[in-house]
Write an enzyme that holds these catalytic residues in place. Structure first.
Site, PDB file in Angstrom:
ATOM      1  N   HIS A  29       7.327  -1.555  16.486  1.00 17.54           N
ATOM      2  CA  HIS A  29       6.307  -2.478  16.943  1.00 17.54           C
ATOM      3  C   HIS A  29       4.938  -1.995  16.476  1.00 17.54           C
ATOM      4  O   HIS A  29       4.737  -0.811  16.183  1.00 17.54           O
ATOM      5  CB  HIS A  29       6.343  -2.598  18.458  1.00 17.54           C
ATOM      6  CG  HIS A  29       7.560  -3.318  18.951  1.00 17.54           C
ATOM      7  ND1 HIS A  29       7.745  -3.634  20.273  1.00 17.54           N
ATOM      8  CD2 HIS A  29       8.648  -3.794  18.297  1.00 17.54           C
ATOM      9  CE1 HIS A  29       8.894  -4.274  20.416  1.00 17.54           C
ATOM     10  NE2 HIS A  29       9.460  -4.374  19.222  1.00 17.54           N
TER      11      HIS A  29
ATOM     12  N   CYS B 129       6.811   0.098  24.337  1.00 12.78           N
ATOM     13  CA  CYS B 129       5.467   0.383  23.832  1.00 12.78           C
ATOM     14  C   CYS B 129       4.518   0.718  24.974  1.00 12.78           C
ATOM     15  O   CYS B 129       3.638   1.568  24.818  1.00 12.78           O
ATOM     16  CB  CYS B 129       4.942  -0.802  23.022  1.00 12.78           C
ATOM     17  SG  CYS B 129       5.757  -0.960  21.408  1.00 12.78           S
TER      18      CYS B 129
ATOM     19  N   GLU C 163       2.178  -1.527  18.084  1.00  5.55           N
ATOM     20  CA  GLU C 163       1.586  -0.509  18.958  1.00  5.55           C
ATOM     21  C   GLU C 163       2.153   0.865  18.638  1.00  5.55           C
ATOM     22  O   GLU C 163       1.414   1.856  18.555  1.00  5.55           O
ATOM     23  CB  GLU C 163       1.869  -0.816  20.435  1.00  5.55           C
ATOM     24  CG  GLU C 163       1.464  -2.191  20.889  1.00  5.55           C
ATOM     25  CD  GLU C 163       2.590  -3.214  20.814  1.00  5.55           C
ATOM     26  OE1 GLU C 163       2.753  -3.966  21.787  1.00  5.55           O
ATOM     27  OE2 GLU C 163       3.301  -3.267  19.794  1.00  5.55           O
TER      28      GLU C 163
ATOM     29  N   CYS D  25       5.628  -4.580  24.915  1.00 13.05           N
ATOM     30  CA  CYS D  25       6.928  -4.518  25.581  1.00 13.05           C
ATOM     31  C   CYS D  25       6.977  -3.267  26.465  1.00 13.05           C
ATOM     32  O   CYS D  25       6.059  -2.449  26.464  1.00 13.05           O
ATOM     33  CB  CYS D  25       8.048  -4.476  24.544  1.00 13.05           C
ATOM     34  SG  CYS D  25       8.135  -2.921  23.609  1.00 13.05           S
TER      35      CYS D  25
END
Length: 145
Positions: A67, A98, A69, A95
């Site tokens: 992801h 993260c 992040e 999410c």
């Protein structure tokens, strides 16, 4: 609009532009890590370094896709800089996985632009005392300087 609001809009626009670097088809996400008014890291969703730039197979994300992040946080860690006290600007709400990285990395604030179907990551961030601000795309798109 105060100076911080203007900076927030600017950094969110930049995160959205950065998301365009993603090779993912289903969703392109960008992230910027900002500390003391300086961008200290950036990231977008995609495969790990050295892997093929194909994120999905049969319209399903591959399990090893990172992801945005996570890419920004690991990139700053490799640089020797500290994310302690930084703000993360990300185009989609984080999410759960993260969010755990965000908490552990010392990020104090998260600004996100799109609500994902699961908001448990945002709930965790708030529970950890991290300031979370929602800034939808239309707010950034209509900003007048």
């Amino acid at each position: 609009m105060n100076k911080q609001d203007k900076r927030d809009h600017l950094y969110m626009r930049m995160a959205r532009t950065w998301a365009e670097n993603s090779y993912c088809v289903r969703r392109k996400v960008g992230a910027l890590l900002v500390k003391d008014k300086m961008i200290i890291s950036d990231g977008y969703n995609g495969t790990p370094s050295g892997f093929e730039n194909i994120c999905e197979e049969n319209n399903v994300s591959k399990p090893y896709v990172l992801h945005a992040e996570a890419n920004a946080i690991t990139k700053v860690a490799r640089s020797g800089n500290s994310s302690d006290g930084a703000t993360l600007y990300v185009t989609a709400s984080p999410c759960m996985e993260c969010s755990k990285l965000i908490i552990q990395s010392g990020i104090k604030r998260v600004v996100y632009g799109e609500k994902y179907r699961l908001m448990d990551g945002v709930d965790l961030l708030e529970r950890a005392g991290i300031q979370v601000d929602y800034m939808p795309d239309e707010q950034t798109a209509t900003l007048k300087e």
